[in-house]
Design a protein around this motif. Sequence first.
Motif, mmCIF file in Angstrom:
data_model
loop_
_atom_site.group_PDB
_atom_site.id
_atom_site.type_symbol
_atom_site.label_atom_id
_atom_site.label_comp_id
_atom_site.label_asym_id
_atom_site.label_seq_id
_atom_site.Cartn_x
_atom_site.Cartn_y
_atom_site.Cartn_z
ATOM 1 N N GLY A 95 0.842 -1.197 0.000
ATOM 2 C CA GLY A 95 0.000 0.000 0.000
ATOM 3 C C GLY A 95 0.872 1.240 0.000
ATOM 4 N N THR A 96 0.285 2.400 0.219
ATOM 5 C CA THR A 96 1.027 3.653 0.248
ATOM 6 C C THR A 96 1.566 3.898 1.655
ATOM 7 N N TYR A 97 2.872 3.913 1.779
ATOM 8 C CA TYR A 97 3.495 4.095 3.089
ATOM 9 C C TYR A 97 4.154 5.463 3.226
ATOM 10 N N LEU A 98 4.585 6.045 2.119
ATOM 11 C CA LEU A 98 5.237 7.346 2.154
ATOM 12 C C LEU A 98 4.514 8.310 1.218
ATOM 13 N N ASN A 99 4.444 9.561 1.619
ATOM 14 C CA ASN A 99 3.821 10.592 0.786
ATOM 15 C C ASN A 99 4.758 11.114 -0.287
ATOM 16 N N GLY A 100 6.057 10.969 -0.046
ATOM 17 C CA GLY A 100 7.047 11.476 -1.004
ATOM 18 C C GLY A 100 8.337 10.681 -0.927
ATOM 19 N N LYS A 101 9.369 11.233 -1.522
ATOM 20 C CA LYS A 101 10.661 10.558 -1.582
ATOM 21 C C LYS A 101 11.443 10.810 -0.298
ATOM 22 N N VAL A 102 11.958 9.743 0.283
ATOM 23 C CA VAL A 102 12.755 9.853 1.499
ATOM 24 C C VAL A 102 14.106 9.187 1.244
ATOM 25 N N TYR A 103 15.147 10.010 1.258
ATOM 26 C CA TYR A 103 16.514 9.527 1.082
ATOM 27 C C TYR A 103 17.224 9.537 2.434
ATOM 28 N N MET A 104 18.253 8.716 2.558
ATOM 29 C CA MET A 104 19.018 8.648 3.802
ATOM 30 C C MET A 104 20.420 9.199 3.577
ATOM 31 N N VAL A 105 21.139 9.389 4.651
ATOM 32 C CA VAL A 105 22.513 9.885 4.577
ATOM 33 C C VAL A 105 23.403 8.804 3.977
ATOM 34 N N GLN A 106 24.163 9.192 2.985
ATOM 35 C CA GLN A 106 25.018 8.263 2.253
ATOM 36 C C GLN A 106 26.330 8.024 2.993
ATOM 37 N N ASN A 107 26.768 6.784 3.037
ATOM 38 C CA ASN A 107 28.105 6.460 3.521
ATOM 39 C C ASN A 107 29.102 6.805 2.419
ATOM 40 N N ASP A 108 29.999 7.741 2.679
ATOM 41 C CA ASP A 108 30.928 8.217 1.651
ATOM 42 C C ASP A 108 31.825 7.117 1.103
#
Length: 452
Positions: A258-271
């Motif tokens: 189903g729909t769990y997020l309203n938009g795009k959610v990105y996380m902090v990248q490991n460099d």
Amino acid sequence: MNEKHYEVVIVGGGISGAALFFELAKYSDVNSMCLLEKYEDLATLNSKGTSNSQTIHVGDIETNYTFDKAKITKRTAKMIEKFNLMYNLQDKIMFKHQKMALGVGEKEVQFITDRYNKFKEIFPYLELWDKDTLREKEPLLVYADKERTKDRPEPIVAMGASDQYTTVDFGEMTKELVKAGQTADSSKTTDVFFNSEVEEIEQIGKKFKLTTVNGTVYTADFVVVNAGAHSLYLAHKMGYGKHMGSLSMAGSFYITNGTYLNGKVYMVQNDKLPFAALHGDPDILENGKTRFGPTALALLVLERYKGGKSFFQCLKTMNFDGSIMKIFWDLLKDSDIRNYVFRNFLFEVPGINKKLFVKDAQKIVPSLSVEDIEYAKGFGGVRPQVLNKTEKKLMLGEASITELEGIIFNMTPSPGATSCLGNAERDIKKVCQSLGKTFYEDKFLADFTDAE
């Protein structure tokens, strides 16, 4: 023998090839061009809507982008938006969603806060959202339980935007680019040929001869190969790009029920990791269901879900020797990368994959459970990661081979779709200079860039 001549032949009917086809047709005085696609339609591989995250990568929420890279990416990403608006494709194949980069825990909260204060200079629309604001915008990021009675224990903050174009069906955009190119000037020859896999390219004098698997021969004054990892394969067959190898990285996804997020959610990248961190996106082809991913798995194929001879071509394109082995060794001796590779392999193993993946995805949605997601069968593509044998390291970003006048071989790992019009702008200049043709740069810049 059936032979057809064009001023420019483009190999590869993904979005990169389509963007150059469009720009040549509309913004130059090149009079004859054709696009050769090996399969039965455009965008059947990495540009297809199910093969990527459908994201316009602007650089505002991608935490692995430097300040300078974000400035460049913003310009090329804006071109995607402008093309779709120019042809009235908004809310048809291009959509607005809210988007954010999420920081979890004190260290990431500080990182996101510092980044917001710096990057709002480039992206003045960015906002900083605390937990209470996120409770309104993306409640599932905040609550630890499905009943929404208990907050997650960690501090969280996000930098994001609510009113920007974020999402594109790049497969459909590929087709729109080609259609726009073919209707730009009726006096030009703008041919597209399907089921036309290029088997060999030869230089004959100042021209190039392209022979397809089915025996059709094309000749051209200039050739641009935009065929993903196959670009390097064809370059190697001609004796060029021998200082490069290719590592095929496949990305898979999991999708919710189903729909769990309203938009795009990105996380902090490991460099340390050259691959995208897991993120969540509303899938415009799946009625807004949330798609989590991508995973990252090295595969010995140049194409996913196609079978055929891709395995043997992959082995040749890897160009394996001691230098390639050293690149792999240097990558895997880092524990962060080694653990990441092993964990992503387990994400593909039935029986344990969902449980392991959910544990990672719970950093975004703490209440997510195994019952909430399914492995997205048939989703994901293959991205060529270019290996530089001379410098003995993995190359990040686009790579082009321009050793021979009159031909360009492009490899465009993610975010190749976002940068397609900008990359085509780079290539059209080389094409026109080589052929003594004119690139209508002022008109192009007026259409696709903002006044400084």
